[in-house]
Design a protein around this motif. Sequence first.
Motif, PDB file in Angstrom:
ATOM      1  N   LEU A 379       1.228  -1.244   0.351  1.00 19.91           N
ATOM      2  CA  LEU A 379      -0.125   0.224  -0.107  1.00 19.91           C
ATOM      3  C   LEU A 379       0.749   1.767   0.274  1.00 19.91           C
ATOM      4  N   ARG A 380       1.310   1.267   1.189  1.00 19.54           N
ATOM      5  CA  ARG A 380       2.843   2.492   1.081  1.00 19.54           C
ATOM      6  C   ARG A 380       3.755   2.073   1.354  1.00 19.54           C
ATOM      7  N   PHE A 381       5.035   3.089   1.258  1.00 17.76           N
ATOM      8  CA  PHE A 381       6.139   2.725   1.851  1.00 17.76           C
ATOM      9  C   PHE A 381       6.677   3.623   3.369  1.00 17.76           C
ATOM     10  N   GLN A 382       7.554   2.633   3.659  1.00 15.94           N
ATOM     11  CA  GLN A 382       7.825   3.585   4.933  1.00 15.94           C
ATOM     12  C   GLN A 382       9.168   3.898   5.220  1.00 15.94           C
ATOM     13  N   ASP A 383       9.537   5.226   5.596  1.00 12.54           N
ATOM     14  CA  ASP A 383      10.749   4.997   5.997  1.00 12.54           C
ATOM     15  C   ASP A 383      11.086   4.395   7.465  1.00 12.54           C
ATOM     16  N   VAL A 384      12.319   3.848   7.001  1.00  9.51           N
ATOM     17  CA  VAL A 384      12.322   2.698   8.717  1.00  9.51           C
ATOM     18  C   VAL A 384      14.105   3.235   8.894  1.00  9.51           C
ATOM     19  N   THR A 385      15.244   3.825   8.011  1.00 14.93           N
ATOM     20  CA  THR A 385      16.273   4.189   7.763  1.00 14.93           C
ATOM     21  C   THR A 385      16.941   4.116   9.995  1.00 14.93           C
ATOM     22  N   PHE A 386      15.840   5.048  10.041  1.00 13.72           N
ATOM     23  CA  PHE A 386      16.613   5.401  11.725  1.00 13.72           C
ATOM     24  C   PHE A 386      16.458   4.573  12.443  1.00 13.72           C
ATOM     25  N   SER A 387      15.169   3.948  12.706  1.00 13.11           N
ATOM     26  CA  SER A 387      14.652   2.390  13.374  1.00 13.11           C
ATOM     27  C   SER A 387      15.704   1.033  13.584  1.00 13.11           C
ATOM     28  N   GLY A 388      15.874   1.037  11.810  1.00 10.96           N
ATOM     29  CA  GLY A 388      17.271   0.162  12.142  1.00 10.96           C
ATOM     30  C   GLY A 388      18.132   0.180  11.803  1.00 10.96           C
ATOM     31  N   GLY A 389      19.042   1.580  11.522  1.00  9.85           N
ATOM     32  CA  GLY A 389      20.925   2.157  11.831  1.00  9.85           C
ATOM     33  C   GLY A 389      20.867   2.153   9.945  1.00  9.85           C
ATOM     34  N   PHE A 390      20.283   1.698   9.625  1.00  8.65           N
ATOM     35  CA  PHE A 390      20.929   2.088   7.543  1.00  8.65           C
ATOM     36  C   PHE A 390      21.419   3.031   7.520  1.00  8.65           C
ATOM     37  N   GLY A 391      21.184   4.452   8.562  1.00  7.50           N
ATOM     38  CA  GLY A 391      21.458   5.405   7.792  1.00  7.50           C
ATOM     39  C   GLY A 391      23.122   6.089   7.558  1.00  7.50           C
ATOM     40  N   HIS A 392      23.821   5.392   7.379  1.00  2.23           N
ATOM     41  CA  HIS A 392      24.819   5.159   6.997  1.00  2.23           C
ATOM     42  C   HIS A 392      25.404   6.173   5.762  1.00  2.23           C
ATOM     43  N   LEU A 393      26.044   7.045   6.388  1.00  2.00           N
ATOM     44  CA  LEU A 393      26.335   8.814   5.774  1.00  2.00           C
ATOM     45  C   LEU A 393      27.733   8.521   4.870  1.00  2.00           C
ATOM     46  N   GLN A 394      28.086   7.484   4.528  1.00  2.00           N
ATOM     47  CA  GLN A 394      29.206   7.166   3.157  1.00  2.00           C
ATOM     48  C   GLN A 394      28.445   7.529   2.429  1.00  2.00           C
ATOM     49  N   LYS A 395      29.237   7.448   1.041  1.00  2.00           N
ATOM     50  CA  LYS A 395      28.518   6.919  -0.373  1.00  2.00           C
ATOM     51  C   LYS A 395      28.613   5.636  -0.727  1.00  2.00           C
ATOM     52  N   GLY A 396      26.847   5.541  -1.343  1.00  2.00           N
ATOM     53  CA  GLY A 396      26.602   3.633  -0.813  1.00  2.00           C
ATOM     54  C   GLY A 396      26.226   3.780  -2.937  1.00  2.00           C
ATOM     55  N   HIS A 397      27.213   2.641  -2.799  1.00  2.00           N
ATOM     56  CA  HIS A 397      27.187   2.067  -4.775  1.00  2.00           C
ATOM     57  C   HIS A 397      26.752   0.658  -4.554  1.00  2.00           C
ATOM     58  N   GLY A 398      27.168  -0.535  -4.969  1.00  2.00           N
ATOM     59  CA  GLY A 398      27.134  -1.770  -5.187  1.00  2.00           C
ATOM     60  C   GLY A 398      25.771  -2.021  -4.103  1.00  2.00           C
ATOM     61  N   VAL A 399      24.523  -2.071  -3.459  1.00  2.00           N
ATOM     62  CA  VAL A 399      23.615  -2.779  -2.497  1.00  2.00           C
ATOM     63  C   VAL A 399      23.571  -4.422  -3.019  1.00  2.00           C
ATOM     64  N   ALA A 400      23.619  -5.483  -2.243  1.00  2.00           N
ATOM     65  CA  ALA A 400      22.609  -6.206  -2.487  1.00  2.00           C
ATOM     66  C   ALA A 400      22.260  -7.445  -1.166  1.00  2.00           C
ATOM     67  N   PHE A 401      21.253  -7.781  -1.412  1.00  2.00           N
ATOM     68  CA  PHE A 401      20.188  -8.936  -0.202  1.00  2.00           C
ATOM     69  C   PHE A 401      20.439 -10.303  -0.705  1.00  2.00           C
ATOM     70  N   GLY A 402      20.466 -10.620   0.425  1.00  2.00           N
ATOM     71  CA  GLY A 402      21.023 -12.341   0.398  1.00  2.00           C
ATOM     72  C   GLY A 402      21.303 -12.810   2.165  1.00  2.00           C
ATOM     73  N   ASP A 403      20.662 -14.362   2.189  1.00  2.00           N
ATOM     74  CA  ASP A 403      20.638 -14.758   3.413  1.00  2.00           C
ATOM     75  C   ASP A 403      22.431 -15.100   3.575  1.00  2.00           C
TER      76      ASP A 403
END
Length: 545
Positions: A379-403
Amino acid sequence: MTLGTYPDEVPAEHLVPPEALEPEYELGRFENIAVEVGLYTLDPAGGSIVEDFDNDGLLDIMTSTMDPCKSARYFHNDGNGVFSDYTDRAGLAGQLGGLNMVQSDYNNDGWMDVLIMRGGWLGTDGRMRMSLLENNGDGSFTDVAHRSGLGSTAYPSQSASWGDYDNDGDLDLYSCNESITHGRIGVDRVTFPGQLFRNNGDGTFTDVAVEAGVTNARYCKGSTWGDYDNDGDLDLYLSNTGDDNRLYRNDGRGRFRDVARELGVTGPVYSFPTWFWDYDNDGWLDLFVSGYRGDVADVASDYLGLPTAGARHRLYRNDGAGGFVDVSRESGISRVHLPMGANFGDLDNDGFPDLYMGTGNPSFETIVPNVMYRNDRGLRFQDVTFSGGFGHLQKGHGVAFGDLDRDGDQDIFAQMGGAYPAGAFSNALFANPGHGNNWLTVRPVGVWSNRAAIGARIEVEVAEGEERRSVFAVVGSGGSFGASSIEQEIGLGKADRIVSLKVRWPASGTIQVFTDVPLDVHLEVREDADTLLDPPRFSFERLRR
């Protein structure tokens, strides 16, 4: 924030108040454990892949960097909580430079190969050939770019995408090259056309972009294949910076037609990573296109709700009738973040894909938080950056998900670092703390279709009490800057049971339906088998601080 004086000692005219950064959902913190598990590097911008390169059932990590004096790196998952640097033994020490990389099994031998792209953002100075690293099956790779025909030209490219557009059972490649379309002082218009490399099935490729009608000839920054109209063949979307984006519809006979304008998916004019996904689980592929124009002031203004000229993201929902609807604003995704690397995965295993954006631009002063959005039931997207600790301040490039630790939920790897040597930084690995939901991991193996099963479509129907719903996935590596594992790690929420698992294969058109599938398992599905294979499972205790 570093000094511990935020917000009290920040001058009012420069303050982004804490309430503007409040998470919209309490996700739980994902700890960055990259250094502890052996994933430390110090590199400028580059790409990343999460994939099982040695077929031991564990996901490894490969990275690249645009630094022309540094090589690609291969981190082997040892299965005991750490990764070992296998770069030298894999023969990668000579693979220098490379802003992006993506995997496939181009020769259908059962071992994942790697494509490295070079020259992105460098204009006429970026005429550097790609590398196609063939997996030898013994832990090493051989660059076969020249032998295969991919090294015959050298165009600046940062994005390329694998897909079997002609459904002949092997993977073709589109290289999204960067034409200089808007001249500036001392620089004339230069055309570096996009290339569609048709796989000849014998280890070689032929560029058929002209005949197919997909040369693009724009400053292309993102490319993705997807069957948006569910007609059985792959279509191609291209994200162009400074020009309209293109959606090339496949006519099934080897030619494409740009339908972006008539379907209303040309924007934003300044864009970067892009992908097809079924974010609302209705069985039709939707389209995400990131906005990429602005500076720190634009990002801060957006957080404060002030007017900004920054480019905003677009989310196009597939209407199921051959078209798209722009739902960017109502979905909460119409924001200004300056994403470079970006990808999607399911953070909490609820069955709805979420997305992570690595942010920034080459300027040293462009230090803005990387961003994570949680998908709230399509339905919508929720900003969870600061809940999950994802707000890294360095320049972000290759992003990959995996178990990576085989506990059933997806971790997130991000290659960090700026465009200049002084902007080099270390990687991030955000370990998933778990959310108590059920899951199913499926690794399809093609026989008549391509061996990696890229383009295969999966539907998992689940029951929770009397309620039933379906979760959809398409086999691929996700976004156009950073590559997730080909295996499909599918969240099932609070499902009591799996009603059915359905796999539709791209080349043969075969549809397999499996019942009595258990929850919370890793399964292998072969195109020529009517039973599920349960491969050996590996696990390791996550390293904790």
